[in-house]
Design an enzyme around this catalytic site. Structure first.
Site, PDB file in Angstrom:
ATOM      1  N   GLY A   1     -25.771  -7.510  52.478  1.00 22.62           N
ATOM      2  CA  GLY A   1     -26.044  -6.592  51.374  1.00 22.62           C
ATOM      3  C   GLY A   1     -26.206  -5.134  51.743  1.00 22.62           C
ATOM      4  O   GLY A   1     -26.901  -4.393  51.055  1.00 22.62           O
TER       5      GLY A   1
ATOM      6  N   ASN B   1     -23.914  -2.871  51.458  1.00 16.99           N
ATOM      7  CA  ASN B   1     -23.292  -2.099  50.366  1.00 16.99           C
ATOM      8  C   ASN B   1     -24.193  -2.077  49.137  1.00 16.99           C
ATOM      9  O   ASN B   1     -24.268  -1.065  48.437  1.00 16.99           O
ATOM     10  CB  ASN B   1     -21.914  -2.668  50.025  1.00 16.99           C
ATOM     11  CG  ASN B   1     -20.865  -2.184  50.996  1.00 16.99           C
ATOM     12  OD1 ASN B   1     -20.512  -1.012  50.991  1.00 16.99           O
ATOM     13  ND2 ASN B   1     -20.395  -3.063  51.865  1.00 16.99           N
TER      14      ASN B   1
ATOM     15  N   HIS C   1     -13.319  -3.222  49.709  1.00 19.02           N
ATOM     16  CA  HIS C   1     -12.588  -3.979  50.731  1.00 19.02           C
ATOM     17  C   HIS C   1     -12.551  -3.145  52.013  1.00 19.02           C
ATOM     18  O   HIS C   1     -12.248  -1.952  51.972  1.00 19.02           O
ATOM     19  CB  HIS C   1     -11.154  -4.267  50.247  1.00 19.02           C
ATOM     20  CG  HIS C   1     -10.384  -5.075  51.239  1.00 19.02           C
ATOM     21  ND1 HIS C   1     -10.573  -6.434  51.381  1.00 19.02           N
ATOM     22  CD2 HIS C   1      -9.468  -4.718  52.164  1.00 19.02           C
ATOM     23  CE1 HIS C   1      -9.789  -6.869  52.360  1.00 19.02           C
ATOM     24  NE2 HIS C   1      -9.104  -5.861  52.850  1.00 19.02           N
TER      25      HIS C   1
ATOM     26  N   GLU D   1      -6.083 -10.164  38.638  1.00 19.35           N
ATOM     27  CA  GLU D   1      -5.767 -11.536  39.048  1.00 19.35           C
ATOM     28  C   GLU D   1      -5.200 -11.593  40.463  1.00 19.35           C
ATOM     29  O   GLU D   1      -5.231 -12.636  41.101  1.00 19.35           O
ATOM     30  CB  GLU D   1      -4.738 -12.134  38.078  1.00 19.35           C
ATOM     31  CG  GLU D   1      -5.358 -12.407  36.736  1.00 19.35           C
ATOM     32  CD  GLU D   1      -4.353 -12.676  35.650  1.00 19.35           C
ATOM     33  OE1 GLU D   1      -3.362 -13.370  35.913  1.00 19.35           O
ATOM     34  OE2 GLU D   1      -4.575 -12.185  34.535  1.00 19.35           O
TER      35      GLU D   1
HETATM   36  C1  GAR Z   1     -18.296  -5.407  53.882  1.00 21.85           C
HETATM   37  O1  GAR Z   1     -17.606  -4.866  54.983  1.00 21.85           O
HETATM   38  C2  GAR Z   1     -17.354  -5.598  52.709  1.00 21.85           C
HETATM   39  O2  GAR Z   1     -16.390  -4.599  52.586  1.00 21.85           O
HETATM   40  C3  GAR Z   1     -16.700  -6.900  53.088  1.00 21.85           C
HETATM   41  O3  GAR Z   1     -17.721  -7.676  53.660  1.00 21.85           O
HETATM   42  C4  GAR Z   1     -18.761  -6.828  54.181  1.00 21.85           C
HETATM   43  C5  GAR Z   1     -20.058  -7.185  53.487  1.00 21.85           C
HETATM   44  O4  GAR Z   1     -21.125  -6.474  53.970  1.00 21.85           O
HETATM   45  N1  GAR Z   1     -16.121  -7.509  51.930  1.00 21.85           N
HETATM   46  C6  GAR Z   1     -15.036  -8.259  51.964  1.00 21.85           C
HETATM   47  O5  GAR Z   1     -14.440  -8.527  52.985  1.00 21.85           O
HETATM   48  C7  GAR Z   1     -14.599  -8.777  50.600  1.00 21.85           C
HETATM   49  N2  GAR Z   1     -13.251  -9.247  50.666  1.00 21.85           N
HETATM   50  P1  GAR Z   1     -22.502  -6.275  53.160  1.00 21.85           P
HETATM   51  O6  GAR Z   1     -22.960  -7.635  52.661  1.00 21.85           O
HETATM   52  O7  GAR Z   1     -23.450  -5.748  54.215  1.00 21.85           O
HETATM   53  O8  GAR Z   1     -22.296  -5.292  52.047  1.00 21.85           O
END
Ligand code: GAR
Length: 210
Positions: free
Chosen positions: A14, A16, A112, A150
């Site tokens: 978490g 982000n 992403h 989608e």
């Molecule tokens: C982040 O790097 C996000 O961009 C990626 O996973 C990580 C989660 O970190 N998301 C993906 O790959 C989605 N396809 P977080 O839980 O610390 O935010």
């Protein structure tokens, strides 16, 4: 300007989500408010971050549902109960089906950890994305915030930021740099632009009002 309710979807650490909480605390989410955090897994640190910030949480565990359709239906019910204006996938590692993006067209965004259309689509999530970038030997990577459609990682691009790859990078080191230099900045910024009604989409292209 109407006050927007933001529901954030998480699956793990978490960071982000934390960037969004911190931006809200600084008054930088364009008047939007994170009203609920939903996790696809129990016990993840993202839920603690939400609780610490006094944001209500729900766990809708993927493992409790037989398939993507049943899981998506449960998520849709929750979004409606929460009266979500914007749904943000912030490190959300579960695929939802087309019923969701049809119910919330250009109202759901995802961050992403690569410059789409590189290193994206099915199987490209979390550390796998950075492993693939290093394996290819690209010299620049970055992050993308896009609307969810989608097509997995294929929706209209809202913001992108490039990050340099350095000698000796490991997937873990690169993941951290991409988060620090790109994701934690462009995700709150994209949410702010949405909440200020500055984003419009035409023919799959996002325009940003000044
Ligand atoms: C982040 O790097 C996000 O961009 C990626 O996973 C990580 C989660 O970190 N998301 C993906 O790959 C989605 N396809 P977080 O839980 O610390 O935010």
């Amino acid at each position: 300007m109407a006050h927007k309710k933001i529901v954030v979807l998480v699956s793990g650490g978490g960071t982000n989500l934390q960037a969004l909480i911190d931006a809200q605390g600084r008054g930088e989410l364009g008047g939007g408010e994170i009203t609920c955090v939903i996790s696809s897994k129990a016990g993840v640190f993202a839920l603690e971050r939400a609780e610490k910030a006094n944001i209500s949480t729900r766990v809708i565990a993927r493992k409790d549902y037989p398939d993507t359709a049943a899981y998506s239906a449960a998520m849709l019910d929750a979004f409606r109960e929460e009266q979500a204006d914007l749904i943000v996938q912030a490190g959300f590692m579960t695929i939802l089906d087309e019923t969701i993006c049809r119910a919330y067209p250009n109202q759901m965004m995802n961050v992403h950890p690569a410059l789409i259309p590189s290193f994206c689509g099915k199987g490209y999530y979390g550390l796998h994305v950075h492993e693939a970038a290093l394996k290819k030997g690209v010299k620049v990577t970055g992050a993308t915030v896009h609307f969810v459609t989608e097509i997995c990682d294929g929706g209209p691009i809202i913001l992108q930021k490039a990050v340099a790859i350095e000698q000796g990078d490991t997937p873990e080191i690169l993941q951290k740099r991409v988060m620090e230099q790109a994701e934690w900045h462009i995700l709150p910024e994209a949410v702010r632009l949405f909440c200020e009604d500055k984003l419009s989409v035409k023919d799959d292209i996002v325009s940003i009002a000044q």
